[in-house]
Design a protein around this motif. Structure first.
Motif, PDB file in Angstrom:
ATOM      1  N   TYR A 180      17.985  24.119  28.794  1.00  0.00           N
ATOM      2  CA  TYR A 180      17.817  24.683  30.142  1.00  0.00           C
ATOM      3  C   TYR A 180      18.011  26.210  30.125  1.00  0.00           C
ATOM      4  CZ  TYR A 180      18.419  25.530  35.116  1.00  0.00           C
ATOM      5  OH  TYR A 180      18.287  26.018  36.386  1.00  0.00           O
ATOM      6  N   GLU A 181      18.913  26.701  29.277  1.00  0.00           N
ATOM      7  CA  GLU A 181      19.122  28.143  29.184  1.00  0.00           C
ATOM      8  C   GLU A 181      17.848  28.854  28.756  1.00  0.00           C
ATOM      9  OE1 GLU A 181      21.927  31.403  26.812  1.00  0.00           O
ATOM     10  OE2 GLU A 181      22.192  29.247  26.484  1.00  0.00           O
ATOM     11  N   VAL A 182      17.057  28.215  27.912  1.00  0.00           N
ATOM     12  CA  VAL A 182      15.799  28.810  27.461  1.00  0.00           C
ATOM     13  C   VAL A 182      14.731  28.724  28.548  1.00  0.00           C
ATOM     14  CG1 VAL A 182      13.907  28.627  25.796  1.00  0.00           C
ATOM     15  CG2 VAL A 182      16.277  28.339  25.051  1.00  0.00           C
ATOM     16  N   LEU A 183      14.554  27.533  29.117  1.00  0.00           N
ATOM     17  CA  LEU A 183      13.423  27.330  30.022  1.00  0.00           C
ATOM     18  C   LEU A 183      13.679  27.839  31.431  1.00  0.00           C
ATOM     19  CD1 LEU A 183      12.272  23.752  28.930  1.00  0.00           C
ATOM     20  CD2 LEU A 183      11.560  25.991  28.071  1.00  0.00           C
ATOM     21  N   ALA A 184      14.936  28.028  31.815  1.00  0.00           N
ATOM     22  CA  ALA A 184      15.223  28.515  33.172  1.00  0.00           C
ATOM     23  C   ALA A 184      15.013  30.018  33.296  1.00  0.00           C
ATOM     24  CB  ALA A 184      16.659  28.158  33.565  1.00  0.00           C
ATOM     25  N   ASP A 185      15.030  30.726  32.178  1.00  0.00           N
ATOM     26  CA  ASP A 185      14.823  32.178  32.175  1.00  0.00           C
ATOM     27  C   ASP A 185      13.361  32.448  31.820  1.00  0.00           C
ATOM     28  OD1 ASP A 185      14.580  34.896  31.307  1.00  0.00           O
ATOM     29  OD2 ASP A 185      16.765  34.976  31.121  1.00  0.00           O
ATOM     30  N   PRO A 186      12.559  32.990  32.748  1.00  0.00           N
ATOM     31  CA  PRO A 186      11.127  33.195  32.458  1.00  0.00           C
ATOM     32  C   PRO A 186      10.870  34.003  31.200  1.00  0.00           C
ATOM     33  CG  PRO A 186      11.588  33.535  34.801  1.00  0.00           C
ATOM     34  CD  PRO A 186      12.920  33.389  34.127  1.00  0.00           C
ATOM     35  N   GLN A 187      11.718  35.005  30.959  1.00  0.00           N
ATOM     36  CA  GLN A 187      11.491  35.836  29.775  1.00  0.00           C
ATOM     37  C   GLN A 187      11.792  35.055  28.505  1.00  0.00           C
ATOM     38  OE1 GLN A 187      13.837  39.354  29.584  1.00  0.00           O
ATOM     39  NE2 GLN A 187      12.707  40.230  27.870  1.00  0.00           N
ATOM     40  N   LYS A 188      12.929  34.328  28.471  1.00  0.00           N
ATOM     41  CA  LYS A 188      13.257  33.531  27.285  1.00  0.00           C
ATOM     42  C   LYS A 188      12.220  32.428  27.050  1.00  0.00           C
ATOM     43  CE  LYS A 188      18.277  34.244  27.310  1.00  0.00           C
ATOM     44  NZ  LYS A 188      19.596  33.598  27.397  1.00  0.00           N
ATOM     45  N   ARG A 189      11.757  31.846  28.161  1.00  0.00           N
ATOM     46  CA  ARG A 189      10.748  30.789  28.025  1.00  0.00           C
ATOM     47  C   ARG A 189       9.471  31.356  27.434  1.00  0.00           C
ATOM     48  NH1 ARG A 189       8.429  27.000  33.002  1.00  0.00           N
ATOM     49  NH2 ARG A 189       7.023  25.709  31.725  1.00  0.00           N
ATOM     50  N   ALA A 246       7.312  39.259  17.340  1.00  0.00           N
ATOM     51  CA  ALA A 246       6.365  40.114  18.074  1.00  0.00           C
ATOM     52  C   ALA A 246       6.973  41.485  18.238  1.00  0.00           C
ATOM     53  CB  ALA A 246       6.027  39.511  19.434  1.00  0.00           C
ATOM     54  N   PHE A 247       6.098  42.480  18.377  1.00  0.00           N
ATOM     55  CA  PHE A 247       6.561  43.838  18.655  1.00  0.00           C
ATOM     56  C   PHE A 247       6.812  43.980  20.139  1.00  0.00           C
ATOM     57  CE2 PHE A 247       4.163  44.446  14.731  1.00  0.00           C
ATOM     58  CZ  PHE A 247       5.055  45.185  13.988  1.00  0.00           C
ATOM     59  N   GLY A 248       7.969  44.463  20.525  1.00  0.00           N
ATOM     60  CA  GLY A 248       8.206  44.835  21.924  1.00  0.00           C
ATOM     61  C   GLY A 248       7.643  46.220  22.183  1.00  0.00           C
ATOM     62  N   PHE A 249       7.122  46.445  23.401  1.00  0.00           N
ATOM     63  CA  PHE A 249       6.534  47.751  23.722  1.00  0.00           C
ATOM     64  C   PHE A 249       7.575  48.857  23.571  1.00  0.00           C
ATOM     65  CE2 PHE A 249       5.291  51.035  26.821  1.00  0.00           C
ATOM     66  CZ  PHE A 249       4.047  51.338  26.291  1.00  0.00           C
ATOM     67  N   GLY A 250       8.817  48.576  24.002  1.00  0.00           N
ATOM     68  CA  GLY A 250       9.875  49.577  23.851  1.00  0.00           C
ATOM     69  C   GLY A 250      10.157  49.878  22.389  1.00  0.00           C
ATOM     70  N   ARG A 288      16.744  41.767  35.961  1.00  0.00           N
ATOM     71  CA  ARG A 288      16.312  42.907  35.161  1.00  0.00           C
ATOM     72  C   ARG A 288      15.402  43.852  35.945  1.00  0.00           C
ATOM     73  NH1 ARG A 288      16.081  38.502  32.118  1.00  0.00           N
ATOM     74  NH2 ARG A 288      13.890  38.210  32.678  1.00  0.00           N
ATOM     75  N   GLY A 289      14.722  43.347  36.945  1.00  0.00           N
ATOM     76  CA  GLY A 289      13.841  44.188  37.745  1.00  0.00           C
ATOM     77  C   GLY A 289      12.422  44.272  37.217  1.00  0.00           C
ATOM     78  N   ASP A 290      12.166  43.759  36.007  1.00  0.00           N
ATOM     79  CA  ASP A 290      10.802  43.793  35.482  1.00  0.00           C
ATOM     80  C   ASP A 290      10.476  42.483  34.785  1.00  0.00           C
ATOM     81  OD1 ASP A 290      12.126  43.905  33.051  1.00  0.00           O
ATOM     82  OD2 ASP A 290      11.826  46.048  32.795  1.00  0.00           O
ATOM     83  N   ILE A 291       9.194  42.247  34.655  1.00  0.00           N
ATOM     84  CA  ILE A 291       8.667  41.075  33.967  1.00  0.00           C
ATOM     85  C   ILE A 291       7.910  41.560  32.748  1.00  0.00           C
ATOM     86  CG2 ILE A 291       7.106  39.102  34.119  1.00  0.00           C
ATOM     87  CD1 ILE A 291       9.582  38.743  35.758  1.00  0.00           C
ATOM     88  N   GLN A 292       8.161  40.923  31.625  1.00  0.00           N
ATOM     89  CA  GLN A 292       7.515  41.332  30.385  1.00  0.00           C
ATOM     90  C   GLN A 292       6.317  40.439  30.084  1.00  0.00           C
ATOM     91  OE1 GLN A 292      10.612  41.389  27.418  1.00  0.00           O
ATOM     92  NE2 GLN A 292      11.227  43.466  27.975  1.00  0.00           N
ATOM     93  N   GLN A 293       5.259  41.070  29.584  1.00  0.00           N
ATOM     94  CA  GLN A 293       4.050  40.369  29.188  1.00  0.00           C
ATOM     95  C   GLN A 293       3.721  40.705  27.735  1.00  0.00           C
ATOM     96  OE1 GLN A 293       1.389  41.928  32.220  1.00  0.00           O
ATOM     97  NE2 GLN A 293       1.370  39.952  33.259  1.00  0.00           N
ATOM     98  N   VAL A 294       3.180  39.741  27.024  1.00  0.00           N
ATOM     99  CA  VAL A 294       2.836  39.927  25.612  1.00  0.00           C
ATOM    100  C   VAL A 294       1.323  39.933  25.479  1.00  0.00           C
ATOM    101  CG1 VAL A 294       3.001  38.983  23.279  1.00  0.00           C
ATOM    102  CG2 VAL A 294       4.974  38.889  24.826  1.00  0.00           C
ATOM    103  N   GLN A 295       0.812  40.979  24.816  1.00  0.00           N
ATOM    104  CA  GLN A 295      -0.621  41.113  24.570  1.00  0.00           C
ATOM    105  C   GLN A 295      -0.843  41.375  23.088  1.00  0.00           C
ATOM    106  OE1 GLN A 295      -1.676  44.330  27.151  1.00  0.00           O
ATOM    107  NE2 GLN A 295      -1.862  43.027  28.967  1.00  0.00           N
ATOM    108  N   ARG A 296      -2.015  40.983  22.632  1.00  0.00           N
ATOM    109  CA  ARG A 296      -2.357  41.206  21.227  1.00  0.00           C
ATOM    110  C   ARG A 296      -2.959  42.606  21.058  1.00  0.00           C
ATOM    111  NH1 ARG A 296      -2.089  36.889  17.965  1.00  0.00           N
ATOM    112  NH2 ARG A 296      -1.890  34.817  18.925  1.00  0.00           N
ATOM    113  N   SER A 297      -2.604  43.278  19.964  1.00  0.00           N
ATOM    114  CA  SER A 297      -3.151  44.578  19.640  1.00  0.00           C
ATOM    115  C   SER A 297      -3.249  44.689  18.134  1.00  0.00           C
ATOM    116  CB  SER A 297      -2.269  45.689  20.212  1.00  0.00           C
ATOM    117  OG  SER A 297      -1.086  45.816  19.446  1.00  0.00           O
ATOM    118  N   PHE A 298      -3.732  45.856  17.661  1.00  0.00           N
ATOM    119  CA  PHE A 298      -3.847  46.045  16.218  1.00  0.00           C
ATOM    120  C   PHE A 298      -2.489  46.065  15.544  1.00  0.00           C
ATOM    121  CE2 PHE A 298      -3.186  50.193  17.937  1.00  0.00           C
ATOM    122  CZ  PHE A 298      -2.439  50.867  17.000  1.00  0.00           C
ATOM    123  N   LEU A 299      -1.412  46.258  16.320  1.00  0.00           N
ATOM    124  CA  LEU A 299      -0.066  46.239  15.762  1.00  0.00           C
ATOM    125  C   LEU A 299       0.546  44.845  15.778  1.00  0.00           C
ATOM    126  CD1 LEU A 299       1.397  49.479  17.376  1.00  0.00           C
ATOM    127  CD2 LEU A 299       0.716  49.151  15.001  1.00  0.00           C
ATOM    128  N   GLY A 300      -0.174  43.909  16.356  1.00  0.00           N
ATOM    129  CA  GLY A 300       0.377  42.567  16.506  1.00  0.00           C
ATOM    130  C   GLY A 300       0.503  42.248  17.984  1.00  0.00           C
TER     131      GLY A 300
END
Length: 374
Positions: free
Chosen positions: A55-64, A82-86, A161-173
């Motif tokens: 539940y700790e994983v799936l209840a948090d949108p970012q962890k899920r 994955a590479f984080g943008f930051g 956190r105030g923001d939602i993270q999204q993962v996209q594919r790029s030449f860096l991964g």
């Protein structure tokens, strides 16, 4: 090489599908938690811990999201990377700025209004009452935006956190980017019970009267700052500043140039020839005498020192400059014509030769004024 982890494990542990909604996940967890709680089922402690971890994983949108993408750090579930943008920005440009929710309390926006002044008001200062429609702090919630007895709660979409993270594919991964949380608008908290008076804004619109002191010496374009007299910011934030921009209205007798006042006096040719004393009411209401000396010519200037506009930031005053215009009569009766003819005879001016000169400034100035309609 180790075998890949079972990426459906937390879903299977809670007994929900991979596309289950957050409400379905929450209901499944509560049902299993009641069933497997050690106080109710002493032999199910390990399963209870597994359910809690899932539940700790799936209840948090970012962890899920990280788990679904096979990333590490999801409470023991998942794998890959994955590479984080930051992280990418840090790698190229060094440590990036602090991240996190933005504060709800924000300073209000400055406002600019125009105020019309008579020339005397601008010169010597005055007081004005302004009626303003502006935002003030809500006194019901004291700017908090919440109903009495309630408080903001952590946003369940972004976890505060105030923001939602999204993962996209790029030449860096796989590149992770962030955007403000659509549910809390980047604040990290929501207000489930907003104040009824301000609807959660922390401020209300109202009309108020403000007395403003205008200093002496202001002119068109002068801006007067009234610190803290603007609107209150969102969430009951600090008030902004109010700026007054001065527009000085035209005066029937005086024209202002800097701290000097200019006016024109038209006198008959006899007064110009013989001299005269002409009364003039100044801008402050004082009546003074303008001394026209004998032989004064049209276009001459007579200064009245220290009778102009007080300096905006100083103790001195400008001058009043009187511009003389000598008026030549256009209609003469017989007696007047006879007297002027006698004067011309005495002065031997019956047939004046005139004096011609090239490009005298006065002539061209008068010609320019004629074309400009002055």
């Amino acid at each position: 090489m180790s075998a890949p982890r079972n990426r459906s494990a937390p879903y299977e542990t809670l007994g929900v599908a991979r596309d289950a909604s957050q409400d379905e996940i929450k209901r499944a967890y509560r049902r299993l938690a009641r069933e497997l709680h050690p106080d109710v089922n002493p032999g199910a402690e390990d399963r209870f811990k597994a359910v809690a971890a899932a539940y700790e994983v799936l209840a948090d949108p970012q962890k899920r999201q990280r788990y679904d993408l096979g990333m590490d750090g999801a409470a023991g579930f998942g794998g890959g990377g994955a590479f984080g943008f930051g992280d990418i920005m840090d790698a190229f440009f060094g440590q990036s700025g602090p991240r996190g929710p933005r504060p709800r309390r924000r300073r209000g926006q400055d406002a600019l209004i125009q105020i019309d002044l008579e020339l005397a008001e601008a010169a010597f200062g005055t007081s004005r009452e302004l009626v303003l429609d502006t935002a003030v702090r809500c006194e019901t919630c004291h700017g908090a935006g919440t109903a009495p007895g309630t408080e903001p709660v952590t946003c369940d979409m972004c976890g505060g956190r105030g923001d939602i993270q999204q993962v996209q594919r790029s030449f860096l991964g796989q590149v992770m980017t962030s955007r403000p949380c659509p549910q809390c608008h980047g604040f990290g908290v929501t207000i489930p019970h907003p104040c009824l008076e301000c609807s959660g804004d922390g401020r209300i619109q109202t009309r108020r009267t403000l007395t403003v002191k205008i200093p002496q010496g202001v002119d068109t374009g002068t801006r007067i700052q009234l610190a803290g007299q603007g609107e209150v910011g969102f969430g009951g934030g600090p008030p902004a500043d109010l700026y007054l921009e001065v527009l000085v209205l035209a005066h029937p007798a005086f024209e202002r140039l800097g701290d000097d006042l200019h006016c024109t006096v038209t006198i008959p040719m006899t007064a110009a020839a013989l001299g005269a004393s002409i009364p003039l009411e100044l801008l402050d209401g004082v009546v003074t005498e303008v001394d026209v000396r004998p032989g004064t010519q049209s276009g001459q200037q007579i200064p009245l020192l220290g009778q102009g506009v007080p300096q905006l930031r100083g103790s001195g005053r400008g001058d009043v400059i009187v511009h003389v215009v000598v008026e030549t009569p256009t209609k003469l009766d017989d007696r007047q014509r006879e007297l002027l003819s006698q004067l011309a005879s005495v002065r031997e001016e019956e047939k004046p030769a005139g004096q011609f000169a090239a490009g005298q400034h006065g002539f061209f100035s008068r010609l320019k004024d004629a074309f400009n309609g002055r």
